[in-house]
Design a protein around this motif. Structure first.
Motif, PDB file in Angstrom:
ATOM      1  N   ARG A 126       0.817  -1.216   0.000  1.00 17.82           N
ATOM      2  CA  ARG A 126       0.000   0.000   0.000  1.00 17.82           C
ATOM      3  C   ARG A 126       0.853   1.270   0.000  1.00 17.82           C
ATOM      4  NH1 ARG A 126      -2.809  -2.073   4.587  1.00 17.82           N
ATOM      5  NH2 ARG A 126      -2.788  -0.002   5.545  1.00 17.82           N
ATOM      6  N   LEU A 164      -1.021   4.265   1.824  1.00 21.70           N
ATOM      7  CA  LEU A 164      -2.450   4.379   1.511  1.00 21.70           C
ATOM      8  C   LEU A 164      -3.278   3.509   2.451  1.00 21.70           C
ATOM      9  CD1 LEU A 164      -2.293   4.068  -2.404  1.00 21.70           C
ATOM     10  CD2 LEU A 164      -2.375   6.170  -1.075  1.00 21.70           C
ATOM     11  N   SER A 165      -4.530   3.876   2.630  1.00 22.94           N
ATOM     12  CA  SER A 165      -5.453   3.021   3.397  1.00 22.94           C
ATOM     13  C   SER A 165      -5.815   1.829   2.498  1.00 22.94           C
ATOM     14  CB  SER A 165      -6.719   3.795   3.757  1.00 22.94           C
ATOM     15  OG  SER A 165      -7.530   3.957   2.613  1.00 22.94           O
ATOM     16  N   LYS A 170      -8.659   0.741   1.332  1.00 20.23           N
ATOM     17  CA  LYS A 170      -9.601   1.094   0.262  1.00 20.23           C
ATOM     18  C   LYS A 170      -8.953   2.000  -0.790  1.00 20.23           C
ATOM     19  CE  LYS A 170     -14.245   0.420   2.114  1.00 20.23           C
ATOM     20  NZ  LYS A 170     -14.064  -0.147   3.432  1.00 20.23           N
ATOM     21  N   GLU A 171      -8.116   2.955  -0.346  1.00 17.04           N
ATOM     22  CA  GLU A 171      -7.413   3.837  -1.292  1.00 17.04           C
ATOM     23  C   GLU A 171      -6.550   3.002  -2.235  1.00 17.04           C
ATOM     24  OE1 GLU A 171      -6.884   7.767   1.624  1.00 17.04           O
ATOM     25  OE2 GLU A 171      -5.239   6.352   1.349  1.00 17.04           O
ATOM     26  N   LEU A 201      -8.670   0.867  -4.656  1.00 14.66           N
ATOM     27  CA  LEU A 201      -9.305   1.710  -5.669  1.00 14.66           C
ATOM     28  C   LEU A 201      -8.290   2.156  -6.721  1.00 14.66           C
ATOM     29  CD1 LEU A 201     -11.951   3.028  -6.543  1.00 14.66           C
ATOM     30  CD2 LEU A 201     -11.488   4.905  -4.964  1.00 14.66           C
ATOM     31  N   TRP A 204     -16.321  -2.181  -1.725  1.00 21.44           N
ATOM     32  CA  TRP A 204     -17.252  -1.895  -0.625  1.00 21.44           C
ATOM     33  C   TRP A 204     -18.253  -3.036  -0.401  1.00 21.44           C
ATOM     34  CZ3 TRP A 204     -14.784   2.084  -3.002  1.00 21.44           C
ATOM     35  CH2 TRP A 204     -14.362   3.150  -2.210  1.00 21.44           C
ATOM     36  N   SER A 221     -19.278   7.685  -0.547  1.00 19.91           N
ATOM     37  CA  SER A 221     -18.009   7.375   0.113  1.00 19.91           C
ATOM     38  C   SER A 221     -16.900   7.205  -0.927  1.00 19.91           C
ATOM     39  CB  SER A 221     -18.168   6.092   0.936  1.00 19.91           C
ATOM     40  OG  SER A 221     -16.927   5.616   1.370  1.00 19.91           O
ATOM     41  N   MET A 222     -17.234   6.532  -2.029  1.00 20.43           N
ATOM     42  CA  MET A 222     -16.239   6.314  -3.083  1.00 20.43           C
ATOM     43  C   MET A 222     -15.788   7.640  -3.690  1.00 20.43           C
ATOM     44  SD  MET A 222     -16.504   3.769  -6.263  1.00 20.43           S
ATOM     45  CE  MET A 222     -15.986   4.256  -7.853  1.00 20.43           C
ATOM     46  N   TYR A 229     -13.070   9.052  -1.685  1.00 20.93           N
ATOM     47  CA  TYR A 229     -11.792   8.367  -1.924  1.00 20.93           C
ATOM     48  C   TYR A 229     -11.164   8.802  -3.247  1.00 20.93           C
ATOM     49  CZ  TYR A 229     -12.037   5.314   2.107  1.00 20.93           C
ATOM     50  OH  TYR A 229     -12.040   4.835   3.400  1.00 20.93           O
ATOM     51  N   LYS A 236      -9.476  12.014  -2.686  1.00 24.79           N
ATOM     52  CA  LYS A 236      -8.198  11.821  -1.983  1.00 24.79           C
ATOM     53  C   LYS A 236      -7.106  11.368  -2.951  1.00 24.79           C
ATOM     54  CE  LYS A 236      -9.693  10.483   2.673  1.00 24.79           C
ATOM     55  NZ  LYS A 236      -9.781   9.342   3.585  1.00 24.79           N
ATOM     56  N   LEU A 237      -7.449  10.420  -3.834  1.00 26.23           N
ATOM     57  CA  LEU A 237      -6.469   9.915  -4.797  1.00 26.23           C
ATOM     58  C   LEU A 237      -6.016  11.026  -5.743  1.00 26.23           C
ATOM     59  CD1 LEU A 237      -7.871   6.360  -5.734  1.00 26.23           C
ATOM     60  CD2 LEU A 237      -6.025   6.907  -4.155  1.00 26.23           C
TER      61      LEU A 237
END
Length: 232
Positions: A147, A159-160, A162-163, A166, A188, A198-199, A202, A205-206
């Motif tokens: 990650r 990264l988290s 999910k990040e 994705l 998800w 929520s997506m 993210y 953020k990306l």
């Protein structure tokens, strides 16, 4: 091409046999079980591409059966058939790992389309390239296993989960459409308004992480999904 195998668990014998015949006519190999106990026995003895479970059944309801199936196989798609349209029931179904839901009575063509879409999606998820975990994205390097997202010689960004998932999915679809529904159901495990919002957070953020390289952008394809574009 080999026929896809479906396990149909339905306690109404007339409805069950009509549905089995309809799916068989559409080139599926269907095994019919008349209750949850019989359904689980049949599931253990064979490999199926998809399960269709009635929710309300004697001996063992569809939710219990779905939980048992999930313990044995986390990936097999599950569609619930229900006469109840209560929101709690729908949410309960998604929590035990349902891929989709149909309220009775339903149009059999709609069921057919859902089955085909889910099987197609699962096939695309299991492409060999999904085992790849290192990607070059412009001047960035992504290691989705650790990650880490690294820009040139700078300190990597952690990264988290999910990040990372994705960005990996976007990278696998580089310069191509990554369908919104695919990411929502794979990362998800749900495709609804809230996970969709929520997506979007993210994705924002990306975009922020990738900003240092102006050649890299994540485009929003309205109503369809996203595209990771690397401009030359």
């Amino acid at each position: 091409m080999e026929a896809k195998k479906i396990l149909l668990v339905e306690d109404d014998p007339n409805f069950g046999s009509v549905l089995r015949d309809y799916l068989s006519l559409n080139d599926f190999e269907v095994t019919l079980a008349k209750n949850g106990m019989e359904g689980f026995e049949k599931f253990k003895k064979d490999t199926y591409d998809l399960c269709i479970l009635d929710v309300m059944m004697p001996y063992k309801d569809g939710y219990t059966l779905a939980r048992e199936i999930r313990e044995k196989n986390a990936e097999v798609p599950i569609i619930f058939l229900t006469a109840k349209t209560l929101k709690e029931d729908v949410l309960k179904g998604y929590k035990v790992g349902a891929d989709d839901y149909l309220n009775k009575p339903f149009d059999s063509e709609v069921l057919l389309m859902k089955i085909k879409a889910i099987i197609q999606r699962k096939a695309s998820e299991s492409k060999p390239d999904s085992t790849v975990f290192e990607f070059n994205i412009g001047k960035f390097h992504l290691n989705s296993k650790l990650r880490f997202l690294t820009y040139g010689n700078e300190e990597p960004i952690k990264l988290s989960p999910k990040e990372s998932e994705l960005l990996k999915m976007l990278a696998l679809h580089e310069n191509d459409l990554m369908p919104r529904e695919l990411a929502l159901t794979k990362i998800w495990r749900d495709d609804n308004y809230f996970t969709s919002r929520s997506m979007d957070v993210y994705i924002a953020k990306l975009r922020k992480y990738l900003k240092p390289d102006e050649r890299v952008e994540i485009l929003n394809i309205h109503g369809e999904g996203f595209r990771l574009v690397i401009n030359s």
